[in-house]
Design an enzyme around this catalytic site. Sequence first.
Site, PDB file in Angstrom:
ATOM      1  N   HIS A 200       0.816  -1.212   0.000  1.00  0.00           N
ATOM      2  CA  HIS A 200       0.000   0.000   0.000  1.00  0.00           C
ATOM      3  C   HIS A 200       0.847   1.259   0.000  1.00  0.00           C
ATOM      4  CE1 HIS A 200       0.767   0.644   4.284  1.00  0.00           C
ATOM      5  NE2 HIS A 200       0.281  -0.549   4.565  1.00  0.00           N
TER       6      HIS A 200
ATOM      7  N   CYS B 163       2.530  -4.991   6.715  1.00  0.00           N
ATOM      8  CA  CYS B 163       2.356  -4.749   5.281  1.00  0.00           C
ATOM      9  C   CYS B 163       3.652  -4.272   4.638  1.00  0.00           C
ATOM     10  CB  CYS B 163       1.265  -3.700   5.066  1.00  0.00           C
ATOM     11  SG  CYS B 163      -0.381  -4.247   5.551  1.00  0.00           S
TER      12      CYS B 163
END
Length: 169
Positions: free
Chosen positions: A125, A144
Amino acid sequence: MTTILTRRAALLGGAGALLSGCAGKFRSYDGPTVTRLRLFKSRRLLALEGTEGVLRTYPIGLGFAPVGHKRFEGDGRTPEGSYVIDRRNPDSKFHLSIGISYPNEADIAYAAGQDREPGGDIFIHGGPRRGIDPTDVRDWTAGCIAVTDRQIEEVYAMVRDGTPIDIYA
């Protein structure tokens, strides 16, 4: 009358600027097909590969505990192993995001054997907020992989669901 027209022009101009900003995050890509992603945690590098070799590379930020394979929910680690890109989120609070298929069967079995949850929702992301380069603030995610907003726009356009991703220590 002039004041009303000036206000209308300002409102319409502002709305146009807002809409053009939203449209700008979705890019198009008509280059070679991305056939695999390779992520090198120790080098903080994401490589998008095609049949002819590496198409693009990006510096990355990782989970706040970057060493080792993700084992449990909340451990702050980024997974290691072979997964696939399995979803995309155009409304991500991190600009745009593409999902990684963690946990797999082995991850689930290991966590269950320890009477724990494996965690999930692992994504590639964009940044946490405007003006901050996530790769300058290393290892800030909960597991992440972070790139800049501009970079996730490219990755989002280039990578299709089902594309394999290999994550190396």
